[in-house]
Design an enzyme around this catalytic site. Structure first.
Site, PDB file in Angstrom:
ATOM      1  N   GLN A 106       0.924  -1.114   0.044  1.00  0.00           N
ATOM      2  CA  GLN A 106      -0.069   0.095  -0.042  1.00  0.00           C
ATOM      3  C   GLN A 106       0.855   1.339  -0.113  1.00  0.00           C
ATOM      4  O   GLN A 106       0.428   2.460  -0.115  1.00  0.00           O
ATOM      5  CB  GLN A 106      -0.930   0.062   1.129  1.00  0.00           C
ATOM      6  CG  GLN A 106      -1.902  -1.170   1.216  1.00  0.00           C
ATOM      7  CD  GLN A 106      -2.429  -1.360   2.878  1.00  0.00           C
ATOM      8  OE1 GLN A 106      -3.352  -0.718   3.023  1.00  0.00           O
ATOM      9  NE2 GLN A 106      -1.847  -1.937   3.586  1.00  0.00           N
ATOM     10  N   ASP A 109       5.909   5.007  -1.303  1.00  0.00           N
ATOM     11  CA  ASP A 109       7.274   5.494  -1.159  1.00  0.00           C
ATOM     12  C   ASP A 109       8.473   4.928  -2.036  1.00  0.00           C
ATOM     13  O   ASP A 109       9.514   5.629  -2.051  1.00  0.00           O
ATOM     14  CB  ASP A 109       7.921   5.481   0.479  1.00  0.00           C
ATOM     15  CG  ASP A 109       7.776   3.922   0.816  1.00  0.00           C
ATOM     16  OD1 ASP A 109       7.384   3.613   1.883  1.00  0.00           O
ATOM     17  OD2 ASP A 109       7.993   3.120   0.100  1.00  0.00           O
ATOM     18  N   HIS A 126      -1.613   1.206  -4.333  1.00  0.00           N
ATOM     19  CA  HIS A 126      -2.017   2.466  -4.221  1.00  0.00           C
ATOM     20  C   HIS A 126      -1.012   3.566  -4.959  1.00  0.00           C
ATOM     21  O   HIS A 126      -0.987   4.861  -5.037  1.00  0.00           O
ATOM     22  CB  HIS A 126      -1.871   3.112  -2.653  1.00  0.00           C
ATOM     23  CG  HIS A 126      -2.825   2.619  -1.821  1.00  0.00           C
ATOM     24  ND1 HIS A 126      -2.832   2.405  -0.479  1.00  0.00           N
ATOM     25  CD2 HIS A 126      -3.863   1.978  -2.287  1.00  0.00           C
ATOM     26  CE1 HIS A 126      -3.821   1.755  -0.146  1.00  0.00           C
ATOM     27  NE2 HIS A 126      -4.684   1.519  -1.027  1.00  0.00           N
ATOM     28  N   CYS A 134       1.072  15.118 -16.612  1.00  0.00           N
ATOM     29  CA  CYS A 134       0.006  16.263 -16.939  1.00  0.00           C
ATOM     30  C   CYS A 134      -1.050  15.831 -16.994  1.00  0.00           C
ATOM     31  O   CYS A 134      -1.499  15.020 -17.709  1.00  0.00           O
ATOM     32  CB  CYS A 134       0.778  17.195 -18.053  1.00  0.00           C
ATOM     33  SG  CYS A 134      -0.461  18.448 -18.655  1.00  0.00           S
ATOM     34  N   CYS A 156       2.590  21.863 -15.963  1.00  0.00           N
ATOM     35  CA  CYS A 156       3.399  21.260 -17.242  1.00  0.00           C
ATOM     36  C   CYS A 156       4.032  22.139 -17.882  1.00  0.00           C
ATOM     37  O   CYS A 156       3.793  23.107 -18.429  1.00  0.00           O
ATOM     38  CB  CYS A 156       2.258  20.315 -18.096  1.00  0.00           C
ATOM     39  SG  CYS A 156       2.605  19.819 -19.531  1.00  0.00           S
ATOM     40  N   CYS A 159       2.038  22.333 -21.604  1.00  0.00           N
ATOM     41  CA  CYS A 159       0.606  23.102 -21.930  1.00  0.00           C
ATOM     42  C   CYS A 159       0.226  23.701 -20.416  1.00  0.00           C
ATOM     43  O   CYS A 159      -1.083  24.262 -20.339  1.00  0.00           O
ATOM     44  CB  CYS A 159      -0.520  21.877 -22.057  1.00  0.00           C
ATOM     45  SG  CYS A 159      -0.867  20.896 -20.721  1.00  0.00           S
ATOM     46  N   GLY A 197       3.213  -4.570   8.900  1.00  0.00           N
ATOM     47  CA  GLY A 197       2.987  -3.083   9.001  1.00  0.00           C
ATOM     48  C   GLY A 197       1.758  -2.535   8.588  1.00  0.00           C
ATOM     49  O   GLY A 197       1.830  -1.422   8.074  1.00  0.00           O
ATOM     50  N   ASN A 223       3.139  -6.998  13.395  1.00  0.00           N
ATOM     51  CA  ASN A 223       2.485  -5.606  13.873  1.00  0.00           C
ATOM     52  C   ASN A 223       2.726  -5.632  15.399  1.00  0.00           C
ATOM     53  O   ASN A 223       2.558  -6.309  15.893  1.00  0.00           O
ATOM     54  CB  ASN A 223       1.104  -5.396  13.452  1.00  0.00           C
ATOM     55  CG  ASN A 223       0.849  -3.989  13.479  1.00  0.00           C
ATOM     56  OD1 ASN A 223       1.035  -3.046  14.441  1.00  0.00           O
ATOM     57  ND2 ASN A 223      -0.043  -3.829  12.638  1.00  0.00           N
ATOM     58  N   ALA A 241       8.695  -4.590  12.095  1.00  0.00           N
ATOM     59  CA  ALA A 241       8.923  -5.265  11.105  1.00  0.00           C
ATOM     60  C   ALA A 241      10.596  -5.267  11.106  1.00  0.00           C
ATOM     61  O   ALA A 241      11.337  -6.406  10.686  1.00  0.00           O
ATOM     62  CB  ALA A 241       8.375  -4.600  10.044  1.00  0.00           C
TER      63      ALA A 241
HETATM   64  N1  APR Z   1       6.591  -2.418  12.482  1.00  0.00           N
HETATM   65  C1  APR Z   1       5.465  -2.918  12.035  1.00  0.00           C
HETATM   66  N2  APR Z   1       4.207  -2.502  12.161  1.00  0.00           N
HETATM   67  C2  APR Z   1       4.198  -1.086  12.420  1.00  0.00           C
HETATM   68  C3  APR Z   1       5.394  -0.519  12.690  1.00  0.00           C
HETATM   69  C4  APR Z   1       6.576  -1.165  13.040  1.00  0.00           C
HETATM   70  N3  APR Z   1       7.735  -0.612  13.240  1.00  0.00           N
HETATM   71  N4  APR Z   1       5.056   0.755  13.472  1.00  0.00           N
HETATM   72  C5  APR Z   1       3.848   0.898  13.154  1.00  0.00           C
HETATM   73  N5  APR Z   1       3.088  -0.254  12.684  1.00  0.00           N
HETATM   74  C6  APR Z   1       1.716  -0.522  12.341  1.00  0.00           C
HETATM   75  C7  APR Z   1       0.964  -0.032  13.225  1.00  0.00           C
HETATM   76  O1  APR Z   1       0.494  -0.550  14.372  1.00  0.00           O
HETATM   77  C8  APR Z   1      -0.508   0.140  12.237  1.00  0.00           C
HETATM   78  O2  APR Z   1      -1.208  -0.845  12.543  1.00  0.00           O
HETATM   79  O3  APR Z   1       1.661  -0.213  11.045  1.00  0.00           O
HETATM   80  C9  APR Z   1       0.279  -0.044  10.957  1.00  0.00           C
HETATM   81  C10 APR Z   1       0.083   1.499   9.979  1.00  0.00           C
HETATM   82  O4  APR Z   1      -1.128   1.482   9.752  1.00  0.00           O
HETATM   83  P1  APR Z   1      -1.612   2.767   8.864  1.00  0.00           P
HETATM   84  O5  APR Z   1      -0.945   3.999   9.395  1.00  0.00           O
HETATM   85  O6  APR Z   1      -3.097   2.618   8.594  1.00  0.00           O
HETATM   86  O7  APR Z   1      -0.950   2.278   7.380  1.00  0.00           O
HETATM   87  P2  APR Z   1      -1.561   1.577   6.423  1.00  0.00           P
HETATM   88  O8  APR Z   1      -2.149   0.281   6.942  1.00  0.00           O
HETATM   89  O9  APR Z   1      -0.321   1.175   5.478  1.00  0.00           O
HETATM   90  O10 APR Z   1      -2.654   2.620   5.691  1.00  0.00           O
HETATM   91  C11 APR Z   1      -3.251   2.050   4.498  1.00  0.00           C
HETATM   92  O11 APR Z   1      -4.349   3.963   4.014  1.00  0.00           O
HETATM   93  O12 APR Z   1      -4.863   5.822   3.481  1.00  0.00           O
HETATM   94  C12 APR Z   1      -4.422   4.860   3.164  1.00  0.00           C
HETATM   95  O13 APR Z   1      -2.850   5.311   1.398  1.00  0.00           O
HETATM   96  C13 APR Z   1      -2.928   5.146   2.634  1.00  0.00           C
HETATM   97  O14 APR Z   1      -1.545   3.281   2.158  1.00  0.00           O
HETATM   98  C14 APR Z   1      -2.123   3.689   3.294  1.00  0.00           C
HETATM   99  C15 APR Z   1      -3.492   2.971   3.556  1.00  0.00           C
END
Ligand code: APR
Length: 252
Positions: A106, A109, A126, A134, A156, A159, A197, A223, A241
């Protein structure tokens, strides 16, 4: 924890087909903010008093491109200011060891690519932050960095249309090619799925885990916090992670 990691490693060694699913928590170990949970980007409102999801939406990019780009630029600067970590590299190594190990991310980066994950087995659901294009004439403009130092929104050079990154903004559809790849591979079945994560906020992130478990596959969540998925996987490795993934690879 170590005996559990050894059990997960055994399942990986025995597996042919593996799906890794990653979210912002993997890049939190690179210093990037997550979206939800502790100090998450989405927990607060913007300076303008609107939810960040509204600022980073497709409709805002059309209605007020300067405001949307203010927050896109913040995301871009954060990503460009950090880099892939040992967790991303452990994932790339696992994909080298296992030719049918797929990666659904998701994250926008680009750290999985820079860590060496094979693009042909990387599903960026994502999208990604670059190259910009553009919205009016479709011209591709590769240099995100250069635009971040100029007045926003970036325009752009052909344009003067507003440029945008190929990311999925809120209210926008997921990229069709990525979705098709995900469901094609899901249809072949996976022996092991490891969710790393992510808060598992979206159905297309939860479904691969539940379908694999229902079909008798082995499911893992890495997580430090518990999520709605934690009770529904075979193993919840409660840790970062960056701590767990290199240890896991050490057993393989
Ligand atoms: N290692 C593993 N997990 C971690 C760590 C870590 N060091 N630090 C935080 N986390 C966990 C948090 O506990 C949380 O459950 O990572 C998760 C991050 O959750 P979000 O911030 O909701 O990120 P994500 O799940 O990727 O969000 C999904 O939402 O809006 C969209 O585009 C956005 O891609 C994103 C998507």
């Amino acid at each position: 924890m170590d005996e559990v990691i050894a059990r997960v490693a055994q399942a990986i060694v025995a597996a042919e087909r593996i799906l890794l699913i990653t979210g912002a928590g993997l890049s939190a170990d690179s210093g990037l903010p997550t979206y939800r949970g502790l100090c998450g980007l989405y927990n607060g409102h913007t300076e303008e008093g609107i939810p960040i999801e509204a600022a980073l939406s497709g409709s805002m990019l059309q209605r007020d491109p300067a405001l949307c780009w203010k927050y896109l630029a913040q995301l871009g600067e954060a990503c460009l200011g950090a880099e892939a970590n040992a967790g991303h590299r452990a994932i790339a190594e696992l994909q080298r060891l296992k030719p049918e190990c797929w990666l659904l991310t998701q994250n926008i980066d680009g750290y999985h690519r820079s860590a060496g994950s094979p693009p042909e087995r990387l599903i960026e659901i994502h999208g990604e932050l670059a190259p910009l294009y553009c919205q009016s004439c479709g011209a591709v403009d590769a240099d995100l960095v250069e635009h971040l130092n100029k007045p926003l929104p970036p325009r752009c050079q052909h344009c003067a249309g507003v440029l945008r990154p190929p990311v999925v903004l809120f209210e926008e559809m997921l990229p069709e090619r990525a979705l098709n790849t995900l469901y094609r591979e899901l249809g072949k079945g996976f022996d092991v799925v490891i969710s790393i994560g992510t808060s598992s906020s979206f159905p297309y992130i939860v479904e691969p885990v539940l379908r694999t478990r229902q079909a008798g596959g082995f499911t893992v969540e890495i997580n430090p916090a518990r999520t709605d998925l934690s009770e529904r996987v075979d193993v919840h490795l409660q840790g970062r992670a960056l701590d767990v993934l290199p240890k896991l690879l050490g057993h393989i």
